[in-house]
Structures are given as C-alpha cells and as structure tokens.
Design a protein around this motif. Structure first.
Motif, PDB file in Angstrom:
ATOM      1  N   GLU A  13      92.905  52.843  42.220  1.00  0.00           N
ATOM      2  CA  GLU A  13      92.820  53.118  40.790  1.00  0.00           C
ATOM      3  C   GLU A  13      94.164  52.802  40.140  1.00  0.00           C
ATOM      4  O   GLU A  13      95.216  53.274  40.606  1.00  0.00           O
ATOM      5  N   VAL A  14      94.122  52.008  39.091  1.00  0.00           N
ATOM      6  CA  VAL A  14      95.354  51.629  38.392  1.00  0.00           C
ATOM      7  C   VAL A  14      95.136  51.776  36.889  1.00  0.00           C
ATOM      8  O   VAL A  14      93.996  51.757  36.390  1.00  0.00           O
ATOM      9  N   THR A  15      96.251  51.924  36.193  1.00  0.00           N
ATOM     10  CA  THR A  15      96.247  51.934  34.729  1.00  0.00           C
ATOM     11  C   THR A  15      97.163  50.818  34.255  1.00  0.00           C
ATOM     12  O   THR A  15      98.357  50.807  34.580  1.00  0.00           O
ATOM     13  N   GLY A  33      88.413  47.134  43.966  1.00  0.00           N
ATOM     14  CA  GLY A  33      87.790  47.263  45.277  1.00  0.00           C
ATOM     15  C   GLY A  33      88.661  46.658  46.371  1.00  0.00           C
ATOM     16  O   GLY A  33      89.345  45.649  46.158  1.00  0.00           O
ATOM     17  N   VAL A  34      88.669  47.286  47.516  1.00  0.00           N
ATOM     18  CA  VAL A  34      89.432  46.812  48.679  1.00  0.00           C
ATOM     19  C   VAL A  34      88.489  46.804  49.880  1.00  0.00           C
ATOM     20  O   VAL A  34      87.410  47.417  49.850  1.00  0.00           O
ATOM     21  N   PRO A  35      88.855  46.097  50.949  1.00  0.00           N
ATOM     22  CA  PRO A  35      87.972  46.048  52.128  1.00  0.00           C
ATOM     23  C   PRO A  35      87.705  47.439  52.697  1.00  0.00           C
ATOM     24  O   PRO A  35      88.569  48.314  52.704  1.00  0.00           O
ATOM     25  N   TRP A  36      86.492  47.588  53.163  1.00  0.00           N
ATOM     26  CA  TRP A  36      86.092  48.846  53.803  1.00  0.00           C
ATOM     27  C   TRP A  36      86.885  49.018  55.093  1.00  0.00           C
ATOM     28  O   TRP A  36      87.178  48.013  55.777  1.00  0.00           O
ATOM     29  N   PRO A  89      85.691  42.549  42.524  1.00  0.00           N
ATOM     30  CA  PRO A  89      85.398  43.987  42.617  1.00  0.00           C
ATOM     31  C   PRO A  89      86.261  44.795  41.653  1.00  0.00           C
ATOM     32  O   PRO A  89      87.123  45.585  42.065  1.00  0.00           O
ATOM     33  N   ILE A  90      86.051  44.590  40.357  1.00  0.00           N
ATOM     34  CA  ILE A  90      86.804  45.306  39.330  1.00  0.00           C
ATOM     35  C   ILE A  90      85.828  46.142  38.514  1.00  0.00           C
ATOM     36  O   ILE A  90      84.830  45.624  38.004  1.00  0.00           O
ATOM     37  N   THR A  91      86.113  47.422  38.418  1.00  0.00           N
ATOM     38  CA  THR A  91      85.293  48.323  37.610  1.00  0.00           C
ATOM     39  C   THR A  91      86.124  48.808  36.435  1.00  0.00           C
ATOM     40  O   THR A  91      87.226  49.339  36.618  1.00  0.00           O
ATOM     41  N   LEU A  92      85.595  48.607  35.250  1.00  0.00           N
ATOM     42  CA  LEU A  92      86.314  49.007  34.044  1.00  0.00           C
ATOM     43  C   LEU A  92      86.131  50.497  33.795  1.00  0.00           C
ATOM     44  O   LEU A  92      85.006  51.009  33.770  1.00  0.00           O
ATOM     45  N   GLY A  93      87.247  51.188  33.622  1.00  0.00           N
ATOM     46  CA  GLY A  93      87.207  52.603  33.280  1.00  0.00           C
ATOM     47  C   GLY A  93      87.385  52.801  31.778  1.00  0.00           C
ATOM     48  O   GLY A  93      86.901  52.005  30.965  1.00  0.00           O
TER      49      GLY A  93
END
Length: 279
Positions: free
Chosen positions: A196-198, A187-190, A161-165
């Motif tokens: 969000e990280v940089t 992404g983390v468990p619901w 669950p990684i989304t590229l910004g």
C-alpha cells in the motif's frame, strides 16, 4: 361730487378698514377735502353656484380575492435537494471507474442543474471555501479505465495489478499548494501481501479570471503505508519536459462551477466532470 380725474397731484388714499358693501376714499388737497363713497356691487342670490357635488349610490359586487399562491421553496432547501440528487447519481460508480454511458449522462445532467441553481462562482470572494482536504467521489474521465483520466495513465484491471484507493485534493490558499493525493495498492507475487502506497503529486495553483484555476506540477512523492509505513518517503525524479507527451506537460486548467463549504464541482480543460466533498 368731484371727479377722481380732477384731483391734484398730492392725493392720499386711505384703504378701507374692512371689506364692506360700501367703502370711503378720502382725497386730500391743499384747499379742500373730498370724500368719495364707492359702492361695491351686490351679486344676486340666484347667481351663486352650488359647489356641493351630487352623488348617486350604485350597487357594487364584491368578489373575494383569489387565495395567495403557496410559498415557493426556499433557495437553500432547493440547493440541498439538487446536491443530494447529484450525490445519489454518482454513488455506487466507484468514483467513475464503473460508469457507463447512461451513468455519465445522468451525472452530467444532475451537475448542470446544481451549477445553474448556484450561479456563477466568484473565487475573488469565495477563495477561502477552497481551503482544506477534499475527497474525490466522482470523475467522468475514470470511465476510460485509466488512472490518468482523459490524459494517458496506467490502466486499471488485470494488465497491471494496481488498485485505486481514495483520491484527495489538499489545497492551501496561503501557500498556493495544490496536492493531488492518491492511495494505491500494488500487487506483488504470492505469498507476499499487497503493498500500500500513497502518491502525492505536488502542484502550485493560481486563479485565472473569476472561477478558473491553473495548476503547475512540481514533484511526486511516494510513501508506503500499512506494514511498510516505517520506510521513508521516496521522491520520484521528474520527467524532463522535452520527454513529456504534448497532452501531459505537467500543468492543467479547470473551472470551479459550483462551490460551498461541503461540495465542489469542477470541469476540466477536456470537459472532465469531477465532484468533491470536504473530507
């Protein structure tokens, strides 16, 4: 009249005062003075040649010159049109993650047109144009669906669950710092919200030749943003070189193929095409 050949040794010839049909030459000797009159020849009038050329008047057809060709498009305007063409070809591709084979060919062709028109890059004169924060808008390697591009990296999609910004490059020509800055959403468990990280991958760079740059990896720092921005940055331990794969030794080379104050085009050591705009 005495002959000139019988004159004694001491003879004084006085030149005539002017050029006339007849001239006098006075010969001096110790006992006598002889005057010899020399007559210059007269040319008959019929012997004179006319130096005035004769000319004839011919009819000459006058043809109007062809109209001048239309002025060529200034090079600066031509370059701007090619830059717009390249930006249009990569727009909507999510930095290359959504590119198919046809998209890759179109982007590569547009980049080559701009590279040919701009000419060879000479960083010995244009190094100051590298300075600043650049935003990545396209990478041909992202079509492999991995964050490492043409090198091994974490995959994007449903497996992780990684989304590229946004992706940036921060270059300082004085300190030789070359940082790749990547914004990620984990992404983390619901029902927890995504984190969000940089991630900042710090490098040092050096110029090789006229347009090639070599970067050497130093460290990776991760900083949380958003609701967790108060947390301190975390420096990740560096993987020993002996454990790194041959394809990722922490350094790389790429060539700057086009550069101005607004846009930068590079090609990597694996023919990876990247397009940046100044942020």
């Amino acid at each position: 009249m005495a002959s000139l050949s019988l004159l004694p040794t001491f003879v004084s010839l006085s030149p005539p005062p002017s050029l006339s049909p007849s001239s006098s030459v006075t010969c001096l000797s110790p006992s006598r003075i002889h005057t010899v009159t020399v007559h210059s020849p007269r040319w008959p009038r019929s012997a004179k040649r006319s130096l005035v050329p004769r000319s004839t008047l011919d009819e000459v057809s006058v043809i109007d010159p062809p109209p001048p060709p239309p002025p060529s498009e200034p090079k600066s305007e031509f370059i701007e049109s090619l830059k717009l063409k390249l930006l249009s070809s990569v727009s909507g591709l999510n930095r290359g993650l959504a590119a198919n084979e046809d998209d890759l060919r179109k982007a590569d062709a547009a980049a080559k047109e701009l590279e040919d028109a701009g000419g060879l890059v000479d960083l010995s004169n244009d190094l100051d144009k590298l300075q600043g924060r650049w935003k990545l808008i396209y990478s041909s390697a992202f079509s492999s669906r991995t964050l490492g591009g043409s090198r091994p990296g974490p995959p994007t999609g449903r497996l992780l669950p990684i989304t590229l910004g946004q992706v940036f490059q921060r270059i300082d020509i004085l300190s030789k710092d070359f940082d790749n800055i990547v914004e990620l959403e984990l992404g983390v468990p619901w029902p927890l919200p995504p984190v969000e990280v940089t991630a900042t991958l710090a490098h040092k760079f050096e110029v090789i030749g006229s347009a090639k740059i070599k970067i050497t990896f130093e460290k990776t720092t991760v900083k949380t943003t958003g609701s967790l921005s108060q947390l301190p940055p975390l420096e990740l331990p560096r993987i020993p070189d002996a454990l790194r794969p041959q394809s990722n030794r922490g350094s790389g080379e790429f060539e700057v193929t086009y550069l101005d104050t607004q846009i930068r085009v590079t090609r990597g050591d694996r023919d990876e095409l990247r397009v940046f705009v100044i942020a």
